[in-house]
Scaffold this motif. Structure first.
Motif, mmCIF file in Angstrom:
data_model
loop_
_atom_site.group_PDB
_atom_site.id
_atom_site.type_symbol
_atom_site.label_atom_id
_atom_site.label_comp_id
_atom_site.label_asym_id
_atom_site.label_seq_id
_atom_site.Cartn_x
_atom_site.Cartn_y
_atom_site.Cartn_z
ATOM 1 N N LEU A 108 38.388 41.108 37.364
ATOM 2 C CA LEU A 108 39.655 41.806 36.975
ATOM 3 C C LEU A 108 40.114 42.204 38.543
ATOM 4 N N VAL A 109 39.076 42.358 39.475
ATOM 5 C CA VAL A 109 39.721 42.733 40.857
ATOM 6 C C VAL A 109 40.543 41.487 41.578
ATOM 7 N N GLY A 110 39.806 40.232 41.320
ATOM 8 C CA GLY A 110 40.460 38.972 41.622
ATOM 9 C C GLY A 110 41.778 38.808 41.011
ATOM 10 N N VAL A 111 42.028 39.006 39.917
ATOM 11 C CA VAL A 111 43.310 38.818 39.125
ATOM 12 C C VAL A 111 44.264 39.809 39.773
ATOM 13 N N ALA A 112 43.842 40.884 39.954
ATOM 14 C CA ALA A 112 44.899 41.982 40.760
ATOM 15 C C ALA A 112 45.380 41.625 41.928
ATOM 16 N N ASP A 113 44.285 41.002 42.486
ATOM 17 C CA ASP A 113 44.423 40.309 44.197
ATOM 18 C C ASP A 113 45.306 39.230 43.902
ATOM 19 N N ASP A 114 45.235 38.297 42.950
ATOM 20 C CA ASP A 114 46.122 37.213 43.032
ATOM 21 C C ASP A 114 47.535 37.658 42.750
ATOM 22 N N LEU A 115 47.710 38.723 41.687
ATOM 23 C CA LEU A 115 49.103 39.122 41.551
ATOM 24 C C LEU A 115 49.687 40.112 42.382
ATOM 25 N N TRP A 116 48.875 40.939 42.974
ATOM 26 C CA TRP A 116 49.485 41.986 43.925
ATOM 27 C C TRP A 116 48.905 42.097 45.390
ATOM 28 N N ASP A 117 48.276 41.105 45.799
ATOM 29 C CA ASP A 117 47.639 41.214 47.340
ATOM 30 C C ASP A 117 46.977 42.338 47.472
ATOM 31 N N LEU A 118 45.908 42.645 47.124
ATOM 32 C CA LEU A 118 45.110 44.122 47.411
ATOM 33 C C LEU A 118 44.640 44.064 49.004
ATOM 34 N N ASP A 119 44.429 45.212 49.247
ATOM 35 C CA ASP A 119 44.021 45.304 50.553
ATOM 36 C C ASP A 119 42.467 44.772 50.398
ATOM 37 N N TRP A 120 42.076 44.359 51.671
ATOM 38 C CA TRP A 120 40.866 43.824 51.897
ATOM 39 C C TRP A 120 39.651 45.005 51.643
ATOM 40 N N MET A 121 39.957 46.047 52.171
ATOM 41 C CA MET A 121 38.882 46.803 51.784
ATOM 42 C C MET A 121 38.719 47.054 50.351
ATOM 43 N N ILE A 122 39.830 47.191 49.457
ATOM 44 C CA ILE A 122 39.387 47.422 48.182
ATOM 45 C C ILE A 122 38.637 46.387 47.565
ATOM 46 N N LYS A 123 39.161 44.991 48.110
ATOM 47 C CA LYS A 123 38.234 43.882 47.502
ATOM 48 C C LYS A 123 36.915 43.823 47.979
ATOM 49 N N LEU A 124 36.559 44.154 49.239
ATOM 50 C CA LEU A 124 35.225 44.341 49.706
ATOM 51 C C LEU A 124 34.391 45.531 48.922
ATOM 52 N N GLY A 125 35.015 46.596 48.843
ATOM 53 C CA GLY A 125 34.536 47.690 47.862
ATOM 54 C C GLY A 125 33.989 47.199 46.666
ATOM 55 N N ALA A 126 34.815 46.421 45.859
ATOM 56 C CA ALA A 126 34.543 46.005 44.571
ATOM 57 C C ALA A 126 33.349 45.034 44.663
ATOM 58 N N GLN A 127 33.488 44.125 45.372
ATOM 59 C CA GLN A 127 32.291 42.930 46.083
ATOM 60 C C GLN A 127 31.081 43.769 45.980
ATOM 61 N N LEU A 128 31.002 44.862 46.699
ATOM 62 C CA LEU A 128 29.814 45.761 46.935
ATOM 63 C C LEU A 128 29.182 46.319 45.722
ATOM 64 N N VAL A 129 30.232 46.870 44.867
ATOM 65 C CA VAL A 129 29.884 47.713 43.509
ATOM 66 C C VAL A 129 29.256 46.418 42.503
ATOM 67 N N ALA A 130 29.971 45.234 42.572
ATOM 68 C CA ALA A 130 29.530 43.900 41.583
ATOM 69 C C ALA A 130 28.276 43.873 41.925
ATOM 70 N N ALA A 131 27.978 43.548 43.188
ATOM 71 C CA ALA A 131 26.519 42.995 43.828
ATOM 72 C C ALA A 131 25.597 44.332 43.430
ATOM 73 N N GLY A 132 25.847 45.420 43.500
ATOM 74 C CA GLY A 132 24.906 46.592 43.400
ATOM 75 C C GLY A 132 24.786 46.727 41.853
ATOM 76 N N LEU A 133 25.581 46.385 41.076
ATOM 77 C CA LEU A 133 25.269 46.369 39.549
ATOM 78 C C LEU A 133 24.289 45.356 39.167
ATOM 79 N N ILE A 134 24.204 44.218 39.822
ATOM 80 C CA ILE A 134 23.457 43.264 39.589
ATOM 81 C C ILE A 134 22.107 43.628 40.073
ATOM 82 N N VAL A 135 21.786 44.033 41.211
ATOM 83 C CA VAL A 135 20.714 44.193 41.743
ATOM 84 C C VAL A 135 20.025 45.796 41.087
ATOM 85 N N TRP A 136 20.866 46.587 40.954
ATOM 86 C CA TRP A 136 20.438 47.991 40.250
ATOM 87 C C TRP A 136 20.217 47.778 38.915
ATOM 88 N N PHE A 137 20.918 47.508 37.967
ATOM 89 C CA PHE A 137 20.875 47.456 36.766
ATOM 90 C C PHE A 137 20.411 46.183 36.126
#
Length: 383
Positions: free
Chosen positions: A92-121
């Motif tokens: 979802l974040v990748g699609v948003a970036d492909d359409l609207w070119d998100l700030d790199w901080m937003i993308k990095l934050g989403a990546q950290l959250v996604a990785a955290g979900l895999i590790v924690w849950f």
């Protein structure tokens, strides 16, 4: 093995069919971003292929959940649902970036959250390294190490997405090799079944890449975008963690490796790194280059390895095929080391070493062979 092949075929067919649907809809409603200065293509092209790839993988997850052959990996649905949820988030974040070119901080934050979900849950983390009984110090250190590894691979794969068919083909080769390795490794450590999360994810990604590649082959009808590249990186890192980080040192019988015990202990770490060696190399060079220039490590430029190959005179297709060769040679060399050592072939792991030396030499010759013409370097990049 047959069930794995059926999974790959199903994922490929679903991905191919949905790629056609997404492509047609994107063209009809003109959902494609403008061409950027660093882009190689010259015609506006949809970047939504990652949606079809994700849905193909999701169908593979659904198929496995209702199949008794995959009962072991669904015995605790937590990890599977965590992986699927994290993948959905990053797509979802990748699609948003492909359409609207998100700030790199937003993308990095989403990546950290996604990785955290895999590790924690998902409870998937690097808790030990199969080297002389080495274990990761604490639970928080294990959490941090795994999150960093997943985010690193995600960005590494995304960074090489610059030529038609490049990422899809390289990841197809890498996941094919990793599937064979994980399948054999689970057999060799004496598991009661060959069905495991690492092999399942790898074969699902093989199917997704096969299904999408016809639309991404030069000249590409559609790109996978950040959604597809980040998804591939996320799942590739997850499959590596799922098997490498969970192997207990005692599982690897030193007697299996004869004089090459040390090599045998390192292979479970070497091969996951080998299959993403090219993306990691490009990522590392880009980070160093941008930091030295006083820029953000995520600031885009036109100095990636594939751009440099074009400037050397290679055609788009030629550069992609050379990348395929590098990915196959590096991954197959390490895989052959494992197979030859495990099966006690004559010469053992030297077979893999010899294959790697010859293959790398051939790749170097082809890579640095002068192209028919050198492409002009833009003025702002000239020394």
């Amino acid at each position: 093995m047959k069930l794995y092949l059926v999974t790959a075929l199903l994922t490929a067919l679903v991905t191919f069919g949905l790629s056609w649907v997404v492509w047609k809809l994107a063209l009809r409603y003109k959902i494609h971003p403008p061409i950027r200065e660093r882009d190689v293509h010259t015609t506006p092209t949809p970047r939504l292929g990652g949606i079809a790839m994700f849905l193909g993988v999701a169908v593979a997850f659904a198929f496995s959940s209702g199949n008794s052959g995959f009962a072991l990996i669904w015995s605790d649905p937590g990890p599977m649902l965590a992986v699927l949820g994290a993948t959905l988030l990053i797509v979802l974040v990748g699609v948003a970036d492909d359409l609207w070119d998100l700030d790199w901080m937003i993308k990095l934050g989403a990546q950290l959250v996604a990785a955290g979900l895999i590790v924690w849950f998902g409870q998937l983390q690097i808790s030990s390294l199969p080297i002389g009984g080495m274990t990761v110090g604490s639970s928080w250190m294990s959490f941090a190490l795994t999150v960093i590894a997943i985010v690193l691979v995600m960005n590494a794969v995304n960074f090489i997405d610059g030529l038609d068919g490049l990422v899809a083909g390289v990841c197809l080769i890498a996941n094919g090799i990793f599937f064979v390795y994980s399948y054999l490794l689970v057999r060799d450590i004496g598991a009661s079944t060959y069905f495991n999360l690492a092999s399942f994810i790898a074969i699902a990604l093989v199917g997704a890449c096969v299904g999408f590649l016809p639309f991404n082959w030069h000249p590409a009808k559609m790109f996978m975008g950040d959604a597809g590249a980040l998804m591939l990186g996320l799942l590739m890192a997850t499959s590596a963690v799922a098997i490498t980080g969970q192997i207990q040192p005692a599982m690897l019988d030193p007697a299996l490796f004869g004089r090459s015990q040390l090599l045998g202990a390192f292979i479970p770490i070497l091969l996951p790194i080998a299959v993403v060696m090219l993306p990691l190399l490009d990522f590392g060079l880009a980070v160093v280059r941008r930091l030295r220039a006083g820029k953000s490590p995520f600031a885009p430029d036109r100095k990636h390895l594939h751009h440099r190959m074009l400037d050397m005179g290679h055609s788009d297709l030629g550069a992609v095929l050379i990348f395929y060769a590098w990915a196959a040679v590096i991954g197959m060399a390490v895989l052959l080391m494992y197979i030859a050592t495990r099966e006690n072939w004559y010469g053992q792991y030297w077979i893999g070493v010899a294959f790697g030396v010859v293959g790398i030499a051939a790749c170097l010759v082809v890579t640095f062979m002068p192209g028919r013409r050198r492409r002009p370097v833009p003025a702002e990049e000239a020394p």
